[in-house]
Enzyme design. Structure first.
Site, mmCIF file in Angstrom:
data_model
loop_
_atom_site.group_PDB
_atom_site.id
_atom_site.type_symbol
_atom_site.label_atom_id
_atom_site.label_comp_id
_atom_site.label_asym_id
_atom_site.label_seq_id
_atom_site.Cartn_x
_atom_site.Cartn_y
_atom_site.Cartn_z
ATOM 1 C CG ASP A 263 64.618 18.935 59.829
ATOM 2 O OD1 ASP A 263 64.786 20.103 60.247
ATOM 3 O OD2 ASP A 263 64.839 18.589 58.648
ATOM 4 C CG ASP B 83 65.344 18.814 54.488
ATOM 5 O OD1 ASP B 83 65.201 20.027 54.290
ATOM 6 O OD2 ASP B 83 65.119 18.278 55.590
HETATM 7 C C1 46W Z 1 62.286 22.035 59.012
HETATM 8 C C2 46W Z 1 61.159 22.691 59.709
HETATM 9 C C3 46W Z 1 60.716 23.895 58.915
HETATM 10 C C4 46W Z 1 59.670 24.626 59.699
HETATM 11 N N1 46W Z 1 58.574 23.758 60.093
HETATM 12 C C5 46W Z 1 57.293 24.254 60.106
HETATM 13 N N2 46W Z 1 57.109 25.490 59.719
HETATM 14 N N3 46W Z 1 56.293 23.456 60.470
HETATM 15 C C6 46W Z 1 58.834 22.408 60.562
HETATM 16 C C7 46W Z 1 59.989 21.750 59.865
HETATM 17 C C1 46W Z 2 68.699 24.337 53.888
HETATM 18 C C2 46W Z 2 67.435 24.341 54.683
HETATM 19 C C3 46W Z 2 66.609 23.101 54.331
HETATM 20 C C4 46W Z 2 65.344 23.077 55.142
HETATM 21 N N1 46W Z 2 65.682 23.104 56.551
HETATM 22 C C5 46W Z 2 65.403 22.062 57.389
HETATM 23 N N2 46W Z 2 64.939 20.930 56.875
HETATM 24 N N3 46W Z 2 65.601 22.217 58.672
HETATM 25 C C6 46W Z 2 66.448 24.266 56.989
HETATM 26 C C7 46W Z 2 67.742 24.342 56.187
#
Ligand code: 46W
Ligand code: 46W
Length: 325
Positions: A32, A213
């Protein structure tokens, strides 16, 4: 050192999971670039929350970091929390001999339910790592001094395995040239300025401040750009019920073009015809949605699977390199 690991898509390319050795145990982690914690399901996670997941057992080779804790929540109100160990982590043959491994003692239902996902490996900047009382480094920041080149590349694909490469650029993975843009690191993301968007040779407006992202499934664009895009699809509506823009699954979904660093890149319309929006399969959910309430544009997997992207810290000024796949 350098190495490469497969990025395996979950159903509908909702997320991509990579096999990682954590303390000698293989877990499938969601890489991520929008967060900076490496956290895993563990033997410390209640069985009621961890059934079906591979778990990290810190007893094997983990060194407890006494009194250290972490707590993370994501844009979709999912989250997790727990305690911290130092252990060996290996990604595609690249070894971090002592990496902060954040063992979950609690996870939200979204994570509990996705039994293919055994945790996250954050690749944003370590300035947004959540460990207290002392912030920890991401896997990339831990190993970058040992990499042949201080960079990693992302090559996600539609409906099939892609790769994350560490320490080198594989020139066979992209076409044309790589266009580099400067990165703003103040929010801890791989943040840059994107340019004009078009579809069907019509201007949709400028995209502006955006993050690359891998942890977000869709593209979340400025509301004006999003509504101008869906104005090109007859029968499309912004449905509160469905949670965003939907359209007839047999609609003609136009390619989306975006200018980055003065070059134009294309997201095929078929990637934007993302999933059935209901059980009838008549309406489909769009891969482009508005960035309402986020504050910037998120270029997630729908965008990234059309691209080859270099996350580059080879110089004191981090930069992003974009090329077509
Ligand atoms: C960035 C994260 C957002 C939450 N996620 C999820 N609900 N499976 C995983 C990735
Ligand atoms: C700004 C947000 C983008 C989605 N996220 C993530 N990929 N962990 C959380 C922060």
């Amino acid at each position: 050192q350098s190495g490469s690991v497969a990025a395996n898509p979950e159903q509908y390319d909702e997320s991509y999971l990579c096999p990682v050795q954590v303390g000698g145990q293989t877990l499938n982690l969601d890489f991520d670039t929008g967060s900076a914690d490496l956290w895993v399901f563990s033997t410390l996670t209640p069985a009621s929350e961890s059934t079906g997941h591979a778990k990290y057992n810190p007893k094997t080779s983990g060194k407890a970091k006494s009194g250290y804790t972490w707590n993370i929540s994501y844009g979709d109100n999912s989250g997790a929390s727990g305690t911290v160990y130092a252990d060996k982590v290996v990604v595609g043959g690249v070894t971090a001999t002592s990496q902060a491994v954040e063992a979950a003692t609690s996870v939200s239902t979204q994570f509990m339910q996705d039994t293919d996902n055994d945790g996250l490996l954050g690749l944003a900047f370590s300035t947004i790592n959540t460990v207290q009382p002392q912030q920890q480094t991401t896997f990339f920041d831990t190993v970058k001094g040992t990499l042949a080149k201080k960079l990693f590349t992302v090559d996600l694909k539609a409906g099939t395995a892609g790769t994350y490469d560490f320490g080198y650029i594989d020139n066979s993975k992209y076409s044309g040239t790589i266009t580099y843009v400067p990165v703003k690191t103040t929010n801890g993301f791989w943040e840059f300025t994107a340019g004009a968007a078009t579809a069907n040779n019509r201007s949709l407006g400028s995209v502006g401040d955006a993050i690359a992202d891998t942890g977000t499934t869709l593209m979340y664009l400025p509301t004006a750009v999003t509504s101008a895009y869906y104005a090109q699809i007859s029968g499309s509506t912004n449905s509160a019920d469905a949670g965003g823009y939907i359209f007839p699954c047999d609609a003609d979904v136009p390619d989306f073009h975006i200018a980055i660093g003065g070059k134009s890149f294309t997201v095929p319309g078929e990637y934007i015809n993302f999933t059935p929006a209901d059980n009838s399969g008549e309406q489909c959910f769009g891969g482009i949605q508005p960035n309402t309430g986020i504050g910037f544009t998120i270029l997630g997997d729908v965008f990234l699977k059309a691209m080859f992207v270099v996350f580059d810290q080879t110089t004191s000024a981090p930069r992003l390199g974009f090329a077509a796949q």
